[in-house]
Write a protein that holds these residues in place. Structure first.
Motif, PDB file in Angstrom:
ATOM      1  N   HIS A  40       0.819  -1.196   0.060  1.00 45.38           N
ATOM      2  CA  HIS A  40      -0.019   0.009   0.076  1.00 45.38           C
ATOM      3  C   HIS A  40       0.718   1.190   0.017  1.00 45.38           C
ATOM      4  O   HIS A  40       1.801   1.343   0.803  1.00 45.38           O
ATOM      5  N   GLU A  41       0.648   2.131  -1.183  1.00 43.02           N
ATOM      6  CA  GLU A  41       1.406   3.553  -0.923  1.00 43.02           C
ATOM      7  C   GLU A  41       0.324   4.558  -0.780  1.00 43.02           C
ATOM      8  O   GLU A  41      -0.785   4.681  -1.041  1.00 43.02           O
ATOM      9  N   LEU A  42       1.022   5.667  -0.199  1.00 42.82           N
ATOM     10  CA  LEU A  42       0.115   7.030   0.128  1.00 42.82           C
ATOM     11  C   LEU A  42       1.065   8.035  -0.198  1.00 42.82           C
ATOM     12  O   LEU A  42       2.458   8.082   0.353  1.00 42.82           O
ATOM     13  N   ARG A  43       0.799   8.855  -0.919  1.00 45.09           N
ATOM     14  CA  ARG A  43       1.673   9.936  -1.316  1.00 45.09           C
ATOM     15  C   ARG A  43       1.201  11.267  -0.591  1.00 45.09           C
ATOM     16  O   ARG A  43       0.164  11.487  -0.058  1.00 45.09           O
ATOM     17  N   TRP A  44       2.467  11.964  -0.075  1.00 41.07           N
ATOM     18  CA  TRP A  44       2.031  13.198   0.892  1.00 41.07           C
ATOM     19  C   TRP A  44       1.167  13.920   0.250  1.00 41.07           C
ATOM     20  O   TRP A  44       0.259  14.488   1.160  1.00 41.07           O
ATOM     21  N   GLN A  45       1.173  14.308  -0.785  1.00 36.37           N
ATOM     22  CA  GLN A  45       0.198  15.140  -1.699  1.00 36.37           C
ATOM     23  C   GLN A  45      -1.255  14.850  -1.589  1.00 36.37           C
ATOM     24  O   GLN A  45      -2.453  15.383  -1.189  1.00 36.37           O
ATOM     25  N   ASP A  46      -1.642  13.387  -1.459  1.00 34.97           N
ATOM     26  CA  ASP A  46      -2.992  12.997  -1.453  1.00 34.97           C
ATOM     27  C   ASP A  46      -3.231  13.160   0.034  1.00 34.97           C
ATOM     28  O   ASP A  46      -4.566  13.190   0.320  1.00 34.97           O
ATOM     29  N   ILE A  47      -2.344  12.768   1.123  1.00 35.56           N
ATOM     30  CA  ILE A  47      -2.841  12.658   2.501  1.00 35.56           C
ATOM     31  C   ILE A  47      -2.937  14.378   2.943  1.00 35.56           C
ATOM     32  O   ILE A  47      -4.243  14.762   3.401  1.00 35.56           O
ATOM     33  N   VAL A  48      -2.440  15.393   2.324  1.00 39.45           N
ATOM     34  CA  VAL A  48      -2.736  16.826   2.765  1.00 39.45           C
ATOM     35  C   VAL A  48      -3.889  17.187   1.843  1.00 39.45           C
ATOM     36  O   VAL A  48      -4.827  17.894   2.404  1.00 39.45           O
ATOM     37  N   ASN A  49      -4.309  16.721   0.732  1.00 37.94           N
ATOM     38  CA  ASN A  49      -5.391  17.210  -0.063  1.00 37.94           C
ATOM     39  C   ASN A  49      -6.473  16.445   0.387  1.00 37.94           C
ATOM     40  O   ASN A  49      -7.750  16.760   0.188  1.00 37.94           O
ATOM     41  N   GLY A  50      -6.492  15.425   1.416  1.00 36.43           N
ATOM     42  CA  GLY A  50      -7.770  14.493   1.908  1.00 36.43           C
ATOM     43  C   GLY A  50      -8.009  13.507   0.852  1.00 36.43           C
ATOM     44  O   GLY A  50      -9.062  12.759   1.141  1.00 36.43           O
ATOM     45  N   ASP A  51      -7.259  13.377  -0.417  1.00 38.74           N
ATOM     46  CA  ASP A  51      -7.570  12.147  -1.057  1.00 38.74           C
ATOM     47  C   ASP A  51      -7.369  10.886  -0.527  1.00 38.74           C
ATOM     48  O   ASP A  51      -8.209   9.990  -0.949  1.00 38.74           O
ATOM     49  N   ALA A  52      -6.482  10.684   0.357  1.00 41.69           N
ATOM     50  CA  ALA A  52      -6.230   9.408   0.732  1.00 41.69           C
ATOM     51  C   ALA A  52      -7.540   9.103   1.646  1.00 41.69           C
ATOM     52  O   ALA A  52      -7.754   7.936   1.725  1.00 41.69           O
ATOM     53  N   ALA A  53      -8.047   9.975   2.481  1.00 44.25           N
ATOM     54  CA  ALA A  53      -9.189   9.716   3.308  1.00 44.25           C
ATOM     55  C   ALA A  53     -10.464   9.241   2.400  1.00 44.25           C
ATOM     56  O   ALA A  53     -11.057   8.247   2.596  1.00 44.25           O
ATOM     57  N   ILE A  54     -10.558   9.646   1.274  1.00 42.79           N
ATOM     58  CA  ILE A  54     -11.607   9.580   0.580  1.00 42.79           C
ATOM     59  C   ILE A  54     -11.288   8.147  -0.289  1.00 42.79           C
ATOM     60  O   ILE A  54     -12.193   7.228  -0.090  1.00 42.79           O
ATOM     61  N   ALA A  55     -10.225   7.768  -0.495  1.00 45.18           N
ATOM     62  CA  ALA A  55      -9.851   6.511  -1.252  1.00 45.18           C
ATOM     63  C   ALA A  55     -10.049   5.497  -0.044  1.00 45.18           C
ATOM     64  O   ALA A  55     -10.605   4.437  -0.164  1.00 45.18           O
ATOM     65  N   ALA A  56      -9.622   5.583   1.309  1.00 47.94           N
ATOM     66  CA  ALA A  56      -9.780   4.648   2.176  1.00 47.94           C
ATOM     67  C   ALA A  56     -11.422   4.468   2.370  1.00 47.94           C
ATOM     68  O   ALA A  56     -11.745   3.290   2.790  1.00 47.94           O
ATOM     69  N   ALA A  57     -11.923   5.329   2.385  1.00 54.24           N
ATOM     70  CA  ALA A  57     -13.468   5.326   3.009  1.00 54.24           C
ATOM     71  C   ALA A  57     -14.329   4.681   1.566  1.00 54.24           C
ATOM     72  O   ALA A  57     -14.966   3.648   1.951  1.00 54.24           O
ATOM     73  N   LEU A  58     -13.803   4.738   0.396  1.00 55.75           N
ATOM     74  CA  LEU A  58     -14.320   3.995  -0.896  1.00 55.75           C
ATOM     75  C   LEU A  58     -13.987   2.588  -0.681  1.00 55.75           C
ATOM     76  O   LEU A  58     -14.864   1.767  -1.021  1.00 55.75           O
ATOM     77  N   GLN A  59     -12.797   2.515  -0.239  1.00 57.88           N
ATOM     78  CA  GLN A  59     -12.387   1.037  -0.336  1.00 57.88           C
ATOM     79  C   GLN A  59     -13.001  -0.018   0.929  1.00 57.88           C
ATOM     80  O   GLN A  59     -13.283  -0.878   0.655  1.00 57.88           O
ATOM     81  N   GLY A  60     -13.236   0.871   1.968  1.00 57.23           N
ATOM     82  CA  GLY A  60     -14.018   0.351   3.149  1.00 57.23           C
ATOM     83  C   GLY A  60     -15.343  -0.061   2.865  1.00 57.23           C
ATOM     84  O   GLY A  60     -15.913  -1.295   3.189  1.00 57.23           O
ATOM     85  N   SER A  61     -15.902   0.835   1.964  1.00 57.15           N
ATOM     86  CA  SER A  61     -17.426   0.465   1.647  1.00 57.15           C
ATOM     87  C   SER A  61     -17.425  -0.850   0.690  1.00 57.15           C
ATOM     88  O   SER A  61     -18.490  -1.248   0.632  1.00 57.15           O
ATOM     89  N   LEU A  62     -16.243  -0.800  -0.157  1.00 55.18           N
ATOM     90  CA  LEU A  62     -16.531  -1.919  -1.170  1.00 55.18           C
ATOM     91  C   LEU A  62     -16.203  -3.254  -0.677  1.00 55.18           C
ATOM     92  O   LEU A  62     -16.714  -4.384  -1.011  1.00 55.18           O
ATOM     93  N   GLN A  63     -15.750  -3.359   0.586  1.00 54.95           N
ATOM     94  CA  GLN A  63     -15.314  -4.517   1.283  1.00 54.95           C
ATOM     95  C   GLN A  63     -16.424  -5.074   2.133  1.00 54.95           C
ATOM     96  O   GLN A  63     -16.300  -6.187   2.574  1.00 54.95           O
ATOM     97  N   GLU A  64     -17.504  -4.214   2.327  1.00 55.79           N
ATOM     98  CA  GLU A  64     -18.405  -4.650   3.390  1.00 55.79           C
ATOM     99  C   GLU A  64     -19.497  -5.361   2.684  1.00 55.79           C
ATOM    100  O   GLU A  64     -19.590  -5.727   1.656  1.00 55.79           O
TER     101      GLU A  64
END
Length: 64
Positions: A40-64
């Motif tokens: 698993h990779e996370l870029r600093w830019q994605d973390i700062v922009n909030g894109d990482a949180a959106i991706a994590a929430a989407l991934q979590g919703s797909l696994q349920e």
């Protein structure tokens, strides 16, 4: 005082009974299970922009 991150730093971390390698570098961070290449990779830019949180929430919703 802080030290500038100008080269990769690797550390081993154990989650449960599984060992992982965490690599922190100027581009971001990567978590890979020991003995494997893909992880698993996370870029600093994605973390700062909030894109990482959106991706994590989407991934979590797909696994349920």
């Amino acid at each position: 005082m802080t030290t500038k991150l100008d080269k990769p730093v690797r550390r081993e971390v154990t989650v449960g009974d599984v060992a992982y390698t965490l690599t922190i570098d100027p581009d971001g961070l990567k978590l890979v299970q020991k003995g494997h290449r893909k992880g698993h990779e996370l870029r600093w830019q994605d973390i700062v922009n909030g894109d990482a949180a959106i991706a994590a929430a989407l991934q979590g919703s797909l696994q349920e």
